[in-house]
Design a protein around this motif. Structure first.
Motif, PDB file in Angstrom:
ATOM      1  N   SER A   4      24.215  62.810  12.463  1.00 51.11           N
ATOM      2  CA  SER A   4      23.839  61.526  11.864  1.00 51.11           C
ATOM      3  C   SER A   4      24.058  61.501  10.351  1.00 51.11           C
ATOM      4  O   SER A   4      24.029  60.427   9.739  1.00 51.11           O
ATOM      5  CB  SER A   4      22.373  61.196  12.178  1.00 51.11           C
ATOM      6  OG  SER A   4      21.503  62.171  11.628  1.00 51.11           O
ATOM      7  N   GLU A  17      26.068  56.430  15.114  1.00 55.02           N
ATOM      8  CA  GLU A  17      24.606  56.499  15.239  1.00 55.02           C
ATOM      9  C   GLU A  17      24.236  57.456  16.363  1.00 55.02           C
ATOM     10  O   GLU A  17      24.754  57.355  17.480  1.00 55.02           O
ATOM     11  CB  GLU A  17      24.038  55.106  15.535  1.00 55.02           C
ATOM     12  CG  GLU A  17      22.526  55.070  15.611  1.00 55.02           C
ATOM     13  CD  GLU A  17      21.977  53.680  15.894  1.00 55.02           C
ATOM     14  OE1 GLU A  17      20.745  53.537  15.943  1.00 55.02           O
ATOM     15  OE2 GLU A  17      22.792  52.743  16.070  1.00 55.02           O
ATOM     16  N   ILE A  18      23.355  58.394  16.048  1.00 55.54           N
ATOM     17  CA  ILE A  18      22.802  59.288  17.061  1.00 55.54           C
ATOM     18  C   ILE A  18      21.419  58.758  17.447  1.00 55.54           C
ATOM     19  O   ILE A  18      20.536  58.629  16.592  1.00 55.54           O
ATOM     20  CB  ILE A  18      22.675  60.735  16.550  1.00 55.54           C
ATOM     21  CG1 ILE A  18      24.044  61.305  16.178  1.00 55.54           C
ATOM     22  CG2 ILE A  18      22.000  61.621  17.602  1.00 55.54           C
ATOM     23  CD1 ILE A  18      24.989  61.478  17.333  1.00 55.54           C
ATOM     24  N   TRP A  71      25.374  59.059  21.592  1.00 49.77           N
ATOM     25  CA  TRP A  71      26.225  58.852  20.423  1.00 49.77           C
ATOM     26  C   TRP A  71      26.869  57.480  20.553  1.00 49.77           C
ATOM     27  O   TRP A  71      27.692  57.256  21.437  1.00 49.77           O
ATOM     28  CB  TRP A  71      27.275  59.947  20.332  1.00 49.77           C
ATOM     29  CG  TRP A  71      27.988  60.018  19.006  1.00 49.77           C
ATOM     30  CD1 TRP A  71      27.684  59.324  17.871  1.00 49.77           C
ATOM     31  CD2 TRP A  71      29.103  60.849  18.674  1.00 49.77           C
ATOM     32  NE1 TRP A  71      28.536  59.670  16.846  1.00 49.77           N
ATOM     33  CE2 TRP A  71      29.424  60.597  17.315  1.00 49.77           C
ATOM     34  CE3 TRP A  71      29.865  61.767  19.391  1.00 49.77           C
ATOM     35  CZ2 TRP A  71      30.477  61.243  16.663  1.00 49.77           C
ATOM     36  CZ3 TRP A  71      30.910  62.416  18.748  1.00 49.77           C
ATOM     37  CH2 TRP A  71      31.212  62.149  17.399  1.00 49.77           C
TER      38      TRP A  71
END
Length: 285
Positions: free
Chosen positions: A98, A146-147, A163
């Motif tokens: 991230s 974005e994680i 993910w």
């Protein structure tokens, strides 16, 4: 003959029926290494995250702490000699994904562009999944990365890692996938990327190798069910589980670092012919 669920779009039904006709019915208890979340019929994309949290009674983690595709690189069970050789930058990328952002460059083999257009027309736009750029571009495209962690409501233990990647300019979802490790039947620990599809998923199992210069090489190049490789999974109308192993489709991803600059090169091949090449320029935010 088994039948795919009928309450869905015709192109999804045809694809699933193809998996049933040419694939193999599997026993869930004997193929736990292969299993992963399935999508629903009303679109994937970012919707999938909330659907999965609801279906598995999990919470979406709101913490701003760094989040990685792996909780620890030690999950890969690499020999100590390989682990010591592996680039510290690459380790940090996988443990703190991230913290990084991406620029994507693609290069198509012109002979496979028709397949890319069909994929986009029939599936990608509608499902908000696997939206691969259709032109070879010299100028990279910026991506949001974005994680998302889904956690147990009682213990706050991380149960799922997703993910989500979108294009910055259009916010179009490129990939929405669940990432975890699995131990395939030969005992090797692999990275498993699960891309949900209606009533099923596309799963890529990648075996890790450490290169001479400390790069991490992930290969899906097996020959049969139980090997690393590309799998379709689905449930039919009666809830039976089916898979189709695509032996002809190979994926190779190399993540390396030079002069504190991380790059990832991914090559997809079909019957030994190069289909598509991705280059990711990876930098800390």
């Amino acid at each position: 003959m088994s039948i795919a669920s009928k309450n869905q779009s015709i192109q999804d039904w045809i694809t699933q029926q193809w998996v049933i006709l040419f694939g193999k019915q599997i026993d869930q208890s004997k193929h736990k290494w292969l299993l992963g979340p399935f999508g629903e019929i009303n679109g994937i994309g970012s919707k999938f995250i909330e659907q999965l949290a609801k279906n598995e009674n999990l919470s979406i983690c709101k913490s701003n702490e760094p989040k990685g595709l792996l909780k620890s690189i030690e999950q890969l069970n690499l020999p100590s000699s390989d682990l010591n050789k592996l680039s510290k930058d690459v380790i940090d990328f996988y443990e703190n994904t991230s913290n990084y952002e991406f620029d994507l460059t693609t290069k198509w083999n012109p002979f496979f562009l028709l397949f890319g257009h069909l994929l986009k027309l029939l599936f990608s736009n509608r499902l908000q999944q696997l939206n691969i750029p259709l032109s070879s571009n010299k100028n990279s495209k910026e991506m949001n990365s974005e994680i998302v962690q889904l956690t147990d409501k009682a213990t706050e233990k991380v149960k799922r890692i997703i993910w989500l990647r979108t294009f910055k300019q259009t916010f179009q979802v490129v990939y929405s996938g669940v990432y975890e490790t699995c131990k395939i039947p030969n005992g090797k620990v692999c990275i498993k990327a699960i891309f949900p599809l209606p009533n099923g998923n596309a799963t890529v199992i990648l075996q890790p190798i450490v290169g001479e210069n400390g790069e991490l090489i992930l290969k899906s190049a097996g020959r049969k069910i139980g090997d690393s490789g590309f799998y379709f999974l689905l449930k039919d109308k009666k809830g039976n589980l089916w898979t189709k192993f695509i032996k002809s489709f190979k994926d190779s991803l190399t993540v390396s670092s030079e002069n504190n600059k991380i790059t990832a090169n991914q090559e997809l091949t079909f019957y030994g012919l190069k289909v598509l090449n991705f280059r990711y320029d990876i930098k800390k935010r």
